[in-house]
Design a protein around this motif. Structure first.
Motif, short mmCIF file in Angstrom:
data_model
loop_
_atom_site.label_atom_id
_atom_site.label_comp_id
_atom_site.label_asym_id
_atom_site.label_seq_id
_atom_site.Cartn_x
_atom_site.Cartn_y
_atom_site.Cartn_z
N LEU A 41 -73.22 8.25 -46.77
CA LEU A 41 -72.45 8.12 -48.00
C LEU A 41 -71.01 8.62 -47.86
N LEU A 42 -70.66 9.13 -46.69
CA LEU A 42 -69.29 9.58 -46.48
C LEU A 42 -68.32 8.42 -46.66
N ASP A 43 -67.16 8.73 -47.20
CA ASP A 43 -66.11 7.75 -47.40
C ASP A 43 -65.70 7.14 -46.04
N MET A 44 -65.40 5.83 -46.04
CA MET A 44 -65.04 5.12 -44.80
C MET A 44 -63.86 5.78 -44.10
N ASP A 45 -62.83 6.17 -44.84
CA ASP A 45 -61.66 6.81 -44.23
C ASP A 45 -62.02 8.12 -43.55
N CYS A 46 -62.94 8.85 -44.15
CA CYS A 46 -63.39 10.11 -43.57
C CYS A 46 -64.15 9.86 -42.27
N LEU A 47 -65.04 8.88 -42.30
CA LEU A 47 -65.79 8.53 -41.08
C LEU A 47 -64.86 8.10 -39.96
N VAL A 48 -63.91 7.24 -40.28
CA VAL A 48 -62.98 6.75 -39.27
C VAL A 48 -62.17 7.90 -38.70
N SER A 49 -61.75 8.82 -39.54
CA SER A 49 -61.01 9.99 -39.08
C SER A 49 -61.83 10.82 -38.09
N ILE A 50 -63.10 10.94 -38.35
CA ILE A 50 -64.00 11.67 -37.44
C ILE A 50 -64.22 10.87 -36.16
N PHE A 51 -64.48 9.58 -36.33
CA PHE A 51 -64.81 8.73 -35.17
C PHE A 51 -63.67 8.61 -34.18
N GLU A 52 -62.44 8.70 -34.65
CA GLU A 52 -61.31 8.58 -33.72
C GLU A 52 -61.23 9.77 -32.77
N LYS A 53 -61.97 10.82 -33.08
CA LYS A 53 -61.94 12.04 -32.26
C LYS A 53 -63.09 12.13 -31.27
N VAL A 54 -64.05 11.24 -31.36
CA VAL A 54 -65.19 11.29 -30.43
C VAL A 54 -64.87 10.44 -29.20
N GLY A 55 -65.64 10.61 -28.17
CA GLY A 55 -65.44 9.85 -26.95
C GLY A 55 -65.81 8.38 -27.13
N MET A 56 -65.20 7.56 -26.32
CA MET A 56 -65.47 6.12 -26.41
C MET A 56 -66.91 5.80 -26.08
N ASP A 57 -67.55 6.59 -25.24
CA ASP A 57 -68.95 6.33 -24.93
C ASP A 57 -69.81 6.46 -26.19
N ASP A 58 -69.57 7.49 -26.98
CA ASP A 58 -70.32 7.63 -28.24
C ASP A 58 -69.94 6.55 -29.25
N LEU A 59 -68.67 6.19 -29.26
CA LEU A 59 -68.21 5.15 -30.18
C LEU A 59 -68.83 3.80 -29.86
N LEU A 60 -69.12 3.58 -28.60
CA LEU A 60 -69.75 2.31 -28.18
C LEU A 60 -71.27 2.36 -28.21
N LEU A 61 -71.84 3.51 -27.84
CA LEU A 61 -73.28 3.56 -27.56
C LEU A 61 -74.13 4.34 -28.56
N SER A 62 -73.52 5.12 -29.42
CA SER A 62 -74.33 5.95 -30.32
C SER A 62 -74.02 5.71 -31.80
N LEU A 63 -72.79 5.96 -32.19
CA LEU A 63 -72.43 5.95 -33.60
C LEU A 63 -72.73 4.64 -34.34
N PRO A 64 -72.50 3.48 -33.74
CA PRO A 64 -72.76 2.24 -34.48
C PRO A 64 -74.23 2.03 -34.84
N PHE A 65 -75.12 2.77 -34.20
CA PHE A 65 -76.54 2.56 -34.39
C PHE A 65 -77.18 3.58 -35.34
N VAL A 66 -76.39 4.47 -35.94
CA VAL A 66 -76.92 5.47 -36.85
C VAL A 66 -77.32 4.84 -38.18
N CYS A 67 -76.40 4.10 -38.79
CA CYS A 67 -76.66 3.42 -40.05
C CYS A 67 -75.58 2.36 -40.25
#
Length: 113
Positions: A9-35
């Motif tokens: 339920l987190l706001d999209m802008d908040c999620l994107v702000s967090i996601f830009e700080k994680v590694g590309m491996d997590d951005l490709l292989l983990s985060l998209p599959f949470v929900c």
């Protein structure tokens, strides 16, 4: 009754702000599959403003195996990965970090896009 946080339920802008700080491996292989909301956030170009290809290459076969397994592809190529990253950036990537050894064709592809 437990009071649980609902990350989806987190706001999209908040999620994107967090996601830009994680590694590309997590951005490709983990985060998209949470929900679904995390998947949509992971597709936002701002998440892909820095393409750290050197980091992915430094993970070597571990990254390659996870990528092939996660996306159920039969064959992995570095050019295919470069094309995917450039596409995810939607032309708004501002920094590309390359490994020491990088194919000329891939460099040309990135610079053209």
């Amino acid at each position: 009754m437990e009071n649980k946080s609902k990350w989806e339920l987190l706001d999209m802008d908040c999620l994107v702000s967090i996601f830009e700080k994680v590694g590309m491996d997590d951005l490709l292989l983990s985060l998209p599959f949470v929900c679904k909301s995390w998947y949509r956030a992971s597709l936002q170009p701002y998440c892909w403003k820095v393409l750290d290809i050197q980091h992915l290459q430094s993970m070597g076969i571990l990254f390659t195996n996870r990528f092939v397994s996660t996306y159920r592809i039969k064959w992995f190529s570095s050019m295919g990965l470069v094309k995917l990253l450039v596409k995810l950036g939607h032309g708004s990537s501002v920094k590309v970090i390359l490994p020491d050894e990088f194919a000329y064709e891939e460099l040309v592809y990135i610079s053209d896009k």
